[in-house]
Design a protein around this motif. Sequence first.
Motif, PDB file in Angstrom:
ATOM      1  N   LEU A 121       0.830  -1.208   0.000  1.00 56.63           N
ATOM      2  CA  LEU A 121       0.000   0.000   0.000  1.00 56.63           C
ATOM      3  C   LEU A 121       0.867   1.262   0.000  1.00 56.63           C
ATOM      4  CD1 LEU A 121      -2.830  -1.014   2.520  1.00 56.63           C
ATOM      5  CD2 LEU A 121      -2.973  -0.872   0.031  1.00 56.63           C
ATOM      6  N   VAL A 122       1.911   1.258   0.831  1.00 60.45           N
ATOM      7  CA  VAL A 122       2.803   2.422   0.873  1.00 60.45           C
ATOM      8  C   VAL A 122       3.486   2.621  -0.478  1.00 60.45           C
ATOM      9  CG1 VAL A 122       4.872   3.376   1.957  1.00 60.45           C
ATOM     10  CG2 VAL A 122       3.151   2.244   3.363  1.00 60.45           C
ATOM     11  N   TRP A 123       3.945   1.529  -1.096  1.00 61.38           N
ATOM     12  CA  TRP A 123       4.617   1.633  -2.396  1.00 61.38           C
ATOM     13  C   TRP A 123       3.668   2.167  -3.466  1.00 61.38           C
ATOM     14  CZ3 TRP A 123       3.788  -0.766  -7.148  1.00 61.38           C
ATOM     15  CH2 TRP A 123       4.787  -0.542  -8.102  1.00 61.38           C
ATOM     16  N   LEU A 124       2.416   1.707  -3.470  1.00 59.91           N
ATOM     17  CA  LEU A 124       1.447   2.199  -4.444  1.00 59.91           C
ATOM     18  C   LEU A 124       1.199   3.692  -4.289  1.00 59.91           C
ATOM     19  CD1 LEU A 124      -1.208  -0.671  -4.518  1.00 59.91           C
ATOM     20  CD2 LEU A 124       0.328   0.016  -6.370  1.00 59.91           C
ATOM     21  N   VAL A 125       1.102   4.164  -3.037  1.00 57.88           N
ATOM     22  CA  VAL A 125       0.891   5.597  -2.798  1.00 57.88           C
ATOM     23  C   VAL A 125       2.078   6.404  -3.295  1.00 57.88           C
ATOM     24  CG1 VAL A 125       0.621   7.339  -0.999  1.00 57.88           C
ATOM     25  CG2 VAL A 125      -0.691   5.223  -0.875  1.00 57.88           C
ATOM     26  N   VAL A 126       3.285   5.984  -2.922  1.00 56.44           N
ATOM     27  CA  VAL A 126       4.482   6.712  -3.340  1.00 56.44           C
ATOM     28  C   VAL A 126       4.628   6.681  -4.861  1.00 56.44           C
ATOM     29  CG1 VAL A 126       6.999   6.766  -3.199  1.00 56.44           C
ATOM     30  CG2 VAL A 126       5.645   6.307  -1.149  1.00 56.44           C
ATOM     31  N   TRP A 127       4.327   5.550  -5.476  1.00 57.86           N
ATOM     32  CA  TRP A 127       4.461   5.415  -6.923  1.00 57.86           C
ATOM     33  C   TRP A 127       3.513   6.358  -7.661  1.00 57.86           C
ATOM     34  CZ3 TRP A 127       0.574   3.349 -10.182  1.00 57.86           C
ATOM     35  CH2 TRP A 127       0.941   3.239 -11.533  1.00 57.86           C
ATOM     36  N   GLN A 128       2.254   6.406  -7.249  1.00 58.84           N
ATOM     37  CA  GLN A 128       1.332   7.282  -7.972  1.00 58.84           C
ATOM     38  C   GLN A 128       1.603   8.754  -7.700  1.00 58.84           C
ATOM     39  OE1 GLN A 128      -2.909   6.935  -7.212  1.00 58.84           O
ATOM     40  NE2 GLN A 128      -3.321   7.259  -9.390  1.00 58.84           N
ATOM     41  N   VAL A 129       1.997   9.089  -6.467  1.00 57.55           N
ATOM     42  CA  VAL A 129       2.314  10.493  -6.166  1.00 57.55           C
ATOM     43  C   VAL A 129       3.492  10.960  -7.007  1.00 57.55           C
ATOM     44  CG1 VAL A 129       3.189  12.047  -4.379  1.00 57.55           C
ATOM     45  CG2 VAL A 129       1.308  10.489  -3.868  1.00 57.55           C
ATOM     46  N   SER A 130       4.549  10.147  -7.090  1.00 61.22           N
ATOM     47  CA  SER A 130       5.712  10.531  -7.898  1.00 61.22           C
ATOM     48  C   SER A 130       5.381  10.540  -9.389  1.00 61.22           C
ATOM     49  CB  SER A 130       6.872   9.578  -7.623  1.00 61.22           C
ATOM     50  OG  SER A 130       6.506   8.248  -7.960  1.00 61.22           O
ATOM     51  N   ARG A 131       4.502   9.650  -9.823  1.00 64.54           N
ATOM     52  CA  ARG A 131       4.157   9.565 -11.245  1.00 64.54           C
ATOM     53  C   ARG A 131       3.289  10.730 -11.688  1.00 64.54           C
ATOM     54  NH1 ARG A 131      -0.146   6.958 -13.930  1.00 64.54           N
ATOM     55  NH2 ARG A 131       0.371   6.287 -16.064  1.00 64.54           N
ATOM     56  N   GLN A 132       2.397  11.201 -10.824  1.00 62.41           N
ATOM     57  CA  GLN A 132       1.471  12.265 -11.185  1.00 62.41           C
ATOM     58  C   GLN A 132       1.842  13.606 -10.559  1.00 62.41           C
ATOM     59  OE1 GLN A 132      -2.520  10.987 -10.222  1.00 62.41           O
ATOM     60  NE2 GLN A 132      -2.634   9.601 -11.969  1.00 62.41           N
TER      61      GLN A 132
END
Length: 415
Positions: A121-132
């Motif tokens: 869950l933490v990785w998904l949040v960080v991934w989308q925040v950095s991507r968008q």
Amino acid sequence: MTESRRPGWWARLFGDRVRTAAQPVPEPREHMDSDEVADTVTPGVRIAAAWSWRLIVIAAAFAIVLFLIVQLRLIIIPLLIAVLVSALVLPFVGFLQRHRWPKALAVVTAMLTTIAIVAALVWLVVWQVSRQAGEVRQRTMESYAQFKEFLLHSPLHVTDSQLGNIIDDVVRSVQDDTSAILSGALSIGSTFGHLLAGILLALFSLVFILLDGPNIWKWLLTFVPRRARAAVDGAGRAGWTTLENFARTQILVASIDALGIGLGAFLLGVPLAIPIAVLVFLGSFIPIVGAILTGTLAVFIALVYNGPIIAVIMLGVVLLVQQIEGHILQPLLMGTAVKVHPLGVVLVVAAGSMLAGIPGALFAVPIAAVLNVVIGYILTGAWRDPTAPYAGDTIWRTVPAQPGRRRSHATPDPE
């Protein structure tokens, strides 16, 4: 003869108010005896006084307990987190043990699975925040420009210079507080250290609760007087069953809310759909209040970045998901496993947040539900007959109810 008869006749006429010359006149007393004072107190005042000093003692004991919890919050909060997580993980451990897994291997597998889910869950949040991040920054500037244009042409008659002054005041206040921000940054190391220590303490406590929970409970019972052990043991088991049912229900509620609202935000093109879903999942552990706050946040993000039409549609999605979860899926899957009265939820969450902030809001409902069942169990004297099931309560229903049949709170120790 006349003089000798007069006092008797006068005394018979006026009673004890007139004394003869031969009777001594008592000296007035400055103070009354305690028994005489007690005789002058009305029964209502006595009852009020008895209740008053008892309530004062209870309030003082409650204040001392709260003071100790505040002073030991760095230990109490990780321990409460470990207990709540153990109520979630213990059924999975029992499932693995029923399939002939060794207990230690089952506990390690459950722990690693839990850590992997949290890390994902933490990785998904960080991934989308950095991507968008770039898209969000651009939409933020566009939304700010639209909001500024709206203020300039609104009935408020805000001029460009006034708006610039407001922005300058905000920037100036931030600059004035730079010293406070820097001084606070100096304590980041200690705060991070406390956070790391709390995580390690929670994991350490969780491991031992899963491995040796029944023996820990038996050891705690040794501090209870022998005559009260049966009542405390039964009440503790009833409270633990309530906590397990609460945790299972909240996992279901959180998953449904997060999946529905996150999917709706993704289909509507709202940015940061995964962080919104994670926030909804975490917020759902605070019944009613958390769902309302996280749903409002999702609608606000849709309003800022996508406009009022998408925001209205997002509001409809939030309301639809909550209605489906509350009136269809949860009763269908869980029956009456945990039914928390909305008024009780709002009151205990408000009290918990006032006393302890976010941790108080998180633990307020499970603590209130457990205490409600524990107190009800003791007051009904259910421990006197171990074979008789405990009927539960009227505010928090903690076990499925069937016509003509009741199920006991007390469950055997998981092994």
